[in-house]
Enzyme design. Structure first.
Site, PDB file in Angstrom:
ATOM      1  N   HIS A  18       0.875  -1.199   0.000  1.00 50.04           N
ATOM      2  CA  HIS A  18       0.000   0.000   0.000  1.00 50.04           C
ATOM      3  C   HIS A  18       0.896   1.228   0.000  1.00 50.04           C
ATOM      4  O   HIS A  18       1.449   1.602   1.039  1.00 50.04           O
ATOM      5  CB  HIS A  18      -0.897  -0.005   1.245  1.00 50.04           C
ATOM      6  CG  HIS A  18      -1.844   1.148   1.333  1.00 50.04           C
ATOM      7  ND1 HIS A  18      -3.144   0.999   1.748  1.00 50.04           N
ATOM      8  CD2 HIS A  18      -1.692   2.470   1.095  1.00 50.04           C
ATOM      9  CE1 HIS A  18      -3.746   2.180   1.742  1.00 50.04           C
ATOM     10  NE2 HIS A  18      -2.875   3.094   1.347  1.00 50.04           N
ATOM     11  N   HIS A  20       1.402   5.364  -1.757  1.00 51.83           N
ATOM     12  CA  HIS A  20       0.983   6.485  -2.611  1.00 51.83           C
ATOM     13  C   HIS A  20       2.242   7.106  -3.203  1.00 51.83           C
ATOM     14  O   HIS A  20       3.085   7.620  -2.453  1.00 51.83           O
ATOM     15  CB  HIS A  20       0.235   7.541  -1.793  1.00 51.83           C
ATOM     16  CG  HIS A  20      -0.981   6.994  -1.101  1.00 51.83           C
ATOM     17  ND1 HIS A  20      -2.231   7.032  -1.669  1.00 51.83           N
ATOM     18  CD2 HIS A  20      -1.121   6.358   0.092  1.00 51.83           C
ATOM     19  CE1 HIS A  20      -3.105   6.459  -0.839  1.00 51.83           C
ATOM     20  NE2 HIS A  20      -2.456   6.042   0.231  1.00 51.83           N
ATOM     21  N   LEU A  21       2.357   7.059  -4.516  1.00 51.71           N
ATOM     22  CA  LEU A  21       3.555   7.614  -5.162  1.00 51.71           C
ATOM     23  C   LEU A  21       3.287   8.963  -5.823  1.00 51.71           C
ATOM     24  O   LEU A  21       4.212   9.608  -6.300  1.00 51.71           O
ATOM     25  CB  LEU A  21       4.112   6.620  -6.189  1.00 51.71           C
ATOM     26  CG  LEU A  21       4.653   5.307  -5.609  1.00 51.71           C
ATOM     27  CD1 LEU A  21       5.118   4.373  -6.737  1.00 51.71           C
ATOM     28  CD2 LEU A  21       5.809   5.552  -4.639  1.00 51.71           C
ATOM     29  N   ARG A  22       1.996   9.351  -5.882  1.00 51.73           N
ATOM     30  CA  ARG A  22       1.611  10.643  -6.481  1.00 51.73           C
ATOM     31  C   ARG A  22       2.025  10.718  -7.956  1.00 51.73           C
ATOM     32  O   ARG A  22       2.213   9.707  -8.607  1.00 51.73           O
ATOM     33  CB  ARG A  22       2.198  11.819  -5.688  1.00 51.73           C
ATOM     34  CG  ARG A  22       2.035  11.740  -4.170  1.00 51.73           C
ATOM     35  CD  ARG A  22       0.609  11.657  -3.722  1.00 51.73           C
ATOM     36  NE  ARG A  22       0.467  11.901  -2.287  1.00 51.73           N
ATOM     37  CZ  ARG A  22      -0.530  11.459  -1.558  1.00 51.73           C
ATOM     38  NH1 ARG A  22      -1.494  10.715  -2.089  1.00 51.73           N
ATOM     39  NH2 ARG A  22      -0.611  11.733  -0.272  1.00 51.73           N
ATOM     40  N   LYS A 106      -9.372  -0.772  -5.525  1.00 54.51           N
ATOM     41  CA  LYS A 106      -9.398  -0.090  -4.223  1.00 54.51           C
ATOM     42  C   LYS A 106     -10.725   0.617  -4.022  1.00 54.51           C
ATOM     43  O   LYS A 106     -11.194   1.343  -4.904  1.00 54.51           O
ATOM     44  CB  LYS A 106      -8.254   0.938  -4.191  1.00 54.51           C
ATOM     45  CG  LYS A 106      -8.195   1.815  -2.942  1.00 54.51           C
ATOM     46  CD  LYS A 106      -7.656   1.069  -1.732  1.00 54.51           C
ATOM     47  CE  LYS A 106      -7.731   1.884  -0.449  1.00 54.51           C
ATOM     48  NZ  LYS A 106      -6.566   2.705  -0.210  1.00 54.51           N
ATOM     49  N   HIS A 143     -10.486   0.844   2.114  1.00 56.23           N
ATOM     50  CA  HIS A 143     -10.273   1.873   3.134  1.00 56.23           C
ATOM     51  C   HIS A 143     -11.483   1.785   4.061  1.00 56.23           C
ATOM     52  O   HIS A 143     -12.578   2.240   3.708  1.00 56.23           O
ATOM     53  CB  HIS A 143     -10.151   3.260   2.500  1.00 56.23           C
ATOM     54  CG  HIS A 143      -9.817   4.321   3.510  1.00 56.23           C
ATOM     55  ND1 HIS A 143      -8.596   4.937   3.576  1.00 56.23           N
ATOM     56  CD2 HIS A 143     -10.547   4.833   4.531  1.00 56.23           C
ATOM     57  CE1 HIS A 143      -8.583   5.794   4.584  1.00 56.23           C
ATOM     58  NE2 HIS A 143      -9.765   5.752   5.185  1.00 56.23           N
ATOM     59  N   HIS A 181      -4.454  -0.540   6.163  1.00 58.41           N
ATOM     60  CA  HIS A 181      -4.002   0.189   7.359  1.00 58.41           C
ATOM     61  C   HIS A 181      -4.901  -0.078   8.565  1.00 58.41           C
ATOM     62  O   HIS A 181      -5.541   0.839   9.090  1.00 58.41           O
ATOM     63  CB  HIS A 181      -3.861   1.695   7.108  1.00 58.41           C
ATOM     64  CG  HIS A 181      -4.854   2.290   6.135  1.00 58.41           C
ATOM     65  ND1 HIS A 181      -6.206   2.170   6.298  1.00 58.41           N
ATOM     66  CD2 HIS A 181      -4.697   2.991   4.998  1.00 58.41           C
ATOM     67  CE1 HIS A 181      -6.825   2.781   5.304  1.00 58.41           C
ATOM     68  NE2 HIS A 181      -5.932   3.278   4.494  1.00 58.41           N
ATOM     69  N   ASP A 253       1.449   2.640   3.579  1.00 57.89           N
ATOM     70  CA  ASP A 253       0.543   3.776   3.395  1.00 57.89           C
ATOM     71  C   ASP A 253       1.343   5.076   3.338  1.00 57.89           C
ATOM     72  O   ASP A 253       0.884   6.123   3.804  1.00 57.89           O
ATOM     73  CB  ASP A 253      -0.526   3.837   4.487  1.00 57.89           C
ATOM     74  CG  ASP A 253      -1.640   4.831   4.147  1.00 57.89           C
ATOM     75  OD1 ASP A 253      -1.753   5.216   2.964  1.00 57.89           O
ATOM     76  OD2 ASP A 253      -2.372   5.235   5.059  1.00 57.89           O
TER      77      ASP A 253
HETATM   78  C1  NCD Z   1      -3.665   8.982   2.075  1.00 57.14           C
HETATM   79  C2  NCD Z   1      -3.240  10.025   1.031  1.00 57.14           C
HETATM   80  O1  NCD Z   1      -2.741  11.084   1.424  1.00 57.14           O
HETATM   81  O2  NCD Z   1      -3.369   9.746  -0.163  1.00 57.14           O
HETATM   82  N1  NCD Z   1      -3.721   9.605   3.355  1.00 57.14           N
HETATM   83  C3  NCD Z   1      -3.670   9.001   4.568  1.00 57.14           C
HETATM   84  O3  NCD Z   1      -3.827   9.677   5.570  1.00 57.14           O
HETATM   85  N2  NCD Z   1      -3.423   7.707   4.699  1.00 57.14           N
HETATM   86  C4  NCD Z   1      -4.965   8.356   1.664  1.00 57.14           C
HETATM   87  C5  NCD Z   1      -5.312   7.133   2.465  1.00 57.14           C
HETATM   88  O4  NCD Z   1      -4.775   6.052   2.236  1.00 57.14           O
HETATM   89  O5  NCD Z   1      -6.153   7.234   3.365  1.00 57.14           O
HETATM   90 ZN    ZN Z   2      -3.311   5.038   1.718  1.00 60.09          ZN
END
Ligand code: NCD
Ligand code: ZN
Length: 362
Positions: A18, A20-22, A106, A143, A181, A253
């Protein structure tokens, strides 16, 4: 954290289930940390334009590989997920899955977290597509937070699991689900009670609790969704992660945001935890006397669940009390944003060596 003295552990290359690479300059700044350390990275689709088609997932994967460039290890493999909403088509999803472009789906409850506005308002309303997802064997990543404003923020995981996920699991017992998470005892119990359900756990939910956000001055850097919960809940998470049980594995995450968005009147949720995830986890496992089970959590359990053999390459972690390496906890993007890294304290204590070319069976 208490003093655990000299320790050493060697594990197979970890996977991050899990992350997030943006995109754009943020992607360029953060992806090297994932690409040189992790093997599989299951990349979240919550870009400002959510990834809802196979074509957009394939294009995003290309951008990730291109941005990782020379920094990527030979093993680094991004795996893509589609963002479930009404624009996902069953035909496109199943074609993308059989072509190996799409690995998972997701589900975000609309409004629960960063870039979730395009998500759903009820999981069960996706019944027809969920039933296809179950038949095809595609993992559903959830989520799990209720967005009912009358529910207290610390109870939102439990309420979502009870009201939304439990009925879906009952209707579709073969659906492969990952509760993302996991942040509470209720989440751990839910995973244990459902044979087709697994749970990812983050380094920050294992090493911090809500008092850390609030007790010694407000710490926006520790604000994420689901929000860090009580000490008791954290203890259950530690127990689950260090148990070696195959249903629990690492999802960092890691969710980078510019410092200016974290420290603003309304701060963004998300912690940039991928770069220093291993030292943080090593410290948690060492304190528990469970370093011998770190590899199950980081490198074996998730791989098996997702249908892969663990990596044959290794990483060595060593804890030295007098290590005085100084870390810059701020990363800078090319367009001038700062991003704060989670875990510098643990990273000062643990050295990390990639044993490239060193196979487990060598
Ligand atoms: C994540 C995000 O910033 O993309 N933020 C977070 O607090 N975990 C999104 C997510 O997975 O809930
Ligand atoms: Zn996340």
């Amino acid at each position: 954290m208490s003093d655990v003295g000299f320790q050493e552990v060697t594990i197979a290359t970890p996977d991050d289930w899990h992350v997030h690479l943006r995109d754009d300059t943020m992607l360029r700044a953060v992806v090297p940390f994932t690409a040189n350390l992790f093997r599989y990275a299951l990349v979240m689709p919550n870009l400002s334009q959510p990834i809802t088609t196979t074509a957009s997932a394939a294009a995003y994967r290309e951008r990730i590989i291109e941005a990782a460039g020379q920094d990527a290890s030979a093993e680094f493999t991004p795996l893509m997920a589609l963002y479930l909403n009404d624009s996902v088509s069953i035909a496109d999803l199943s074609a993308g899955f059989s072509d190996g472009v799409v690995h998972a789906v997701k589900y975000y409850p609309a409004g629960a977290t960063t870039n979730s506005e395009a998500g759903g308002s009820s999981l069960i309303s996706y019944g027809p597509i969920l039933s296809q997802i179950a038949d095809l064997g595609i993992p559903l990543l959830v989520h799990a937070e209720s967005t009912d404003p009358s529910v207290d923020i610390f109870d939102r995981e439990r309420v979502f699991l009870e009201n939304e996920l439990a009925p879906v699991c009952e209707q579709l017992p073969t659906l492969k689900v990952t509760v993302e998470h996991v942040s509470t005892t209720d989440g751990v119990v839910f995973v244990r009670e459902h044979s087709n359900v697994t749970g990812t756990i983050t380094p920050h939910h294992l090493s911090c609790e809500r008092s850390d956000i609030l007790a010694n001055g407000l710490r926006p850097d520790l604000y994420c969704k689901p929000v860090l919960n009580s000490k008791e809940n954290r203890q259950t998470l530690i127990e689950a992660a260090t148990s070696g049980e195959p249903s629990f594995f690492l999802g960092t995450d890691s969710a980078p945001h510019p410092l200016s968005s974290k420290r603003s009147a309304v701060g963004k949720a998300g912690i940039f935890s991928a770069p220093l995830a291993l030292p943080v986890l090593a410290e948690v496992f060492a304190e528990r006397g469970a370093l011998d089970r770190l590899e199950a959590f980081t490198s074996t359990n998730g791989a098996r669940y997702h249908g892969f053999e663990p990596s044959v390459y290794r990483v060595r972690l060593r804890r030295l009390d007098d290590r005085s390496e100084v870390f810059d906890e701020m990363l800078r993007t090319n367009d001038g944003y700062e991003v704060q890294m989670f875990g510098v304290e643990a990273a000062r204590k643990w050295s990390l060596e990639l044993l490239q070319g060193s196979r487990l069976d060598a």
